[in-house]
Design a protein around this motif. Structure first.
Motif, PDB file in Angstrom:
ATOM      1  N   PRO A 119       0.830  -1.203   0.000  1.00  0.00           N
ATOM      2  CA  PRO A 119       0.000   0.000   0.000  1.00  0.00           C
ATOM      3  C   PRO A 119       0.867   1.257   0.000  1.00  0.00           C
ATOM      4  O   PRO A 119       2.030   1.219   0.408  1.00  0.00           O
ATOM      5  CB  PRO A 119      -0.807  -0.113   1.293  1.00  0.00           C
ATOM      6  N   ASP A 120       0.298   2.351  -0.462  1.00  0.00           N
ATOM      7  CA  ASP A 120       1.014   3.628  -0.429  1.00  0.00           C
ATOM      8  C   ASP A 120       1.383   3.956   1.008  1.00  0.00           C
ATOM      9  O   ASP A 120       0.603   3.703   1.925  1.00  0.00           O
ATOM     10  CB  ASP A 120       0.138   4.750  -0.982  1.00  0.00           C
ATOM     11  N   PRO A 121       2.565   4.530   1.208  1.00  0.00           N
ATOM     12  CA  PRO A 121       2.937   4.907   2.575  1.00  0.00           C
ATOM     13  C   PRO A 121       1.996   5.997   3.092  1.00  0.00           C
ATOM     14  O   PRO A 121       1.539   6.851   2.341  1.00  0.00           O
ATOM     15  CB  PRO A 121       4.366   5.429   2.430  1.00  0.00           C
ATOM     16  N   ARG A 122       1.706   5.919   4.380  1.00  0.00           N
ATOM     17  CA  ARG A 122       0.885   6.943   5.030  1.00  0.00           C
ATOM     18  C   ARG A 122       1.812   8.079   5.459  1.00  0.00           C
ATOM     19  O   ARG A 122       2.607   7.909   6.373  1.00  0.00           O
ATOM     20  CB  ARG A 122       0.152   6.353   6.232  1.00  0.00           C
ATOM     21  N   GLU A 147       5.482   8.042   7.637  1.00  0.00           N
ATOM     22  CA  GLU A 147       6.433   9.155   7.600  1.00  0.00           C
ATOM     23  C   GLU A 147       5.722  10.400   8.090  1.00  0.00           C
ATOM     24  O   GLU A 147       4.595  10.687   7.690  1.00  0.00           O
ATOM     25  CB  GLU A 147       6.955   9.378   6.177  1.00  0.00           C
ATOM     26  N   LEU A 148       6.392  11.146   8.969  1.00  0.00           N
ATOM     27  CA  LEU A 148       5.873  12.411   9.469  1.00  0.00           C
ATOM     28  C   LEU A 148       6.877  13.502   9.118  1.00  0.00           C
ATOM     29  O   LEU A 148       8.035  13.441   9.552  1.00  0.00           O
ATOM     30  CB  LEU A 148       5.647  12.357  10.985  1.00  0.00           C
ATOM     31  N   GLY A 165       3.529  14.169  -1.029  1.00  0.00           N
ATOM     32  CA  GLY A 165       2.740  12.941  -1.084  1.00  0.00           C
ATOM     33  C   GLY A 165       1.943  12.692   0.183  1.00  0.00           C
ATOM     34  O   GLY A 165       1.511  11.567   0.445  1.00  0.00           O
ATOM     35  N   ALA A 166       1.738  13.749   0.982  1.00  0.00           N
ATOM     36  CA  ALA A 166       1.017  13.618   2.254  1.00  0.00           C
ATOM     37  C   ALA A 166      -0.479  13.727   2.024  1.00  0.00           C
ATOM     38  O   ALA A 166      -0.938  14.569   1.249  1.00  0.00           O
ATOM     39  CB  ALA A 166       1.474  14.695   3.232  1.00  0.00           C
ATOM     40  N   LYS A 167      -1.217  12.887   2.721  1.00  0.00           N
ATOM     41  CA  LYS A 167      -2.684  12.922   2.661  1.00  0.00           C
ATOM     42  C   LYS A 167      -3.271  13.545   3.919  1.00  0.00           C
ATOM     43  O   LYS A 167      -4.485  13.653   4.038  1.00  0.00           O
ATOM     44  CB  LYS A 167      -3.242  11.507   2.492  1.00  0.00           C
TER      45      LYS A 167
END
Length: 165
Positions: A3-6, A34-35, A87-89
């Motif tokens: 899955p895509d990284p969160r 990743e933060l 790429g952050a949601k």
């Protein structure tokens, strides 16, 4: 297929980073792969920074070195545009009081109108940090007060050098 990284961003001026910020960062770091700590390079809303963006990033990097999925980077654009670039949601913010809620509700509505695909997530401040702000820390340091329990040791030392009387 993996899955895509969160990925989430945690934006702010961090001038200076406080133990309250670090509490939110630590708690958010376990929720995401990743933060990214998004450090405002030049704030539109706040007065001149005590520390440069590079100094603030350094403080954050050293204070979060034990968290393997956290990195700090400068930004100088709309937070939702920066989130998309990374790429952050999700945008993670801490809330201390009703006044924070009112401001963040306004920002959330504006951000959603610009980027409905980027969600805002709010973490309530831990009770011991519910009063803590960077501006309050700077005021205490300006008048020679002890900020050692409010910020990382390195930050307390540098604040004393920069602002102490």
């Amino acid at each position: 297929m993996a899955p895509d990284p969160r990925i989430a961003i945690c934006p702010g001026s961090y001038d200076p980073v406080t133990n309250g910020h670090l509490d939110i960062i630590s708690r958010a770091s376990v929720m995401f792969d990743e933060l990214i700590i998004a450090v405002v390079n030049a704030s539109v809303r706040k007065s001149k920074s005590v520390f440069t963006a590079e100094e603030r990033i350094g403080f954050i990097e050293r204070a979060t070195a034990h968290l393997g999925n956290v990195r700090a980077v400068p930004f100088d654009k709309l937070v939702v545009d920066f989130a998309r670039e990374q790429g952050a949601k999700a945008i993670v913010k801490g809330l201390r009081a009703i006044s924070d809620f009112e401001y963040e509700l306004e920002m959330n509505q504006l951000n959603r109108s610009l980027a409905s695909d980027v969600e805002s997530i709010y973490l309530m401040a831990s009770p011991q940090y519910s009063f803590l702000s960077s501006s309050g820390v700077k005021e205490i340091a300006t008048f020679g007060g002890d900020v050692s329990g409010l910020v990382p040791e390195e930050v307390a030392r540098r604040l004393q050098e920069a602002l102490g009387r």
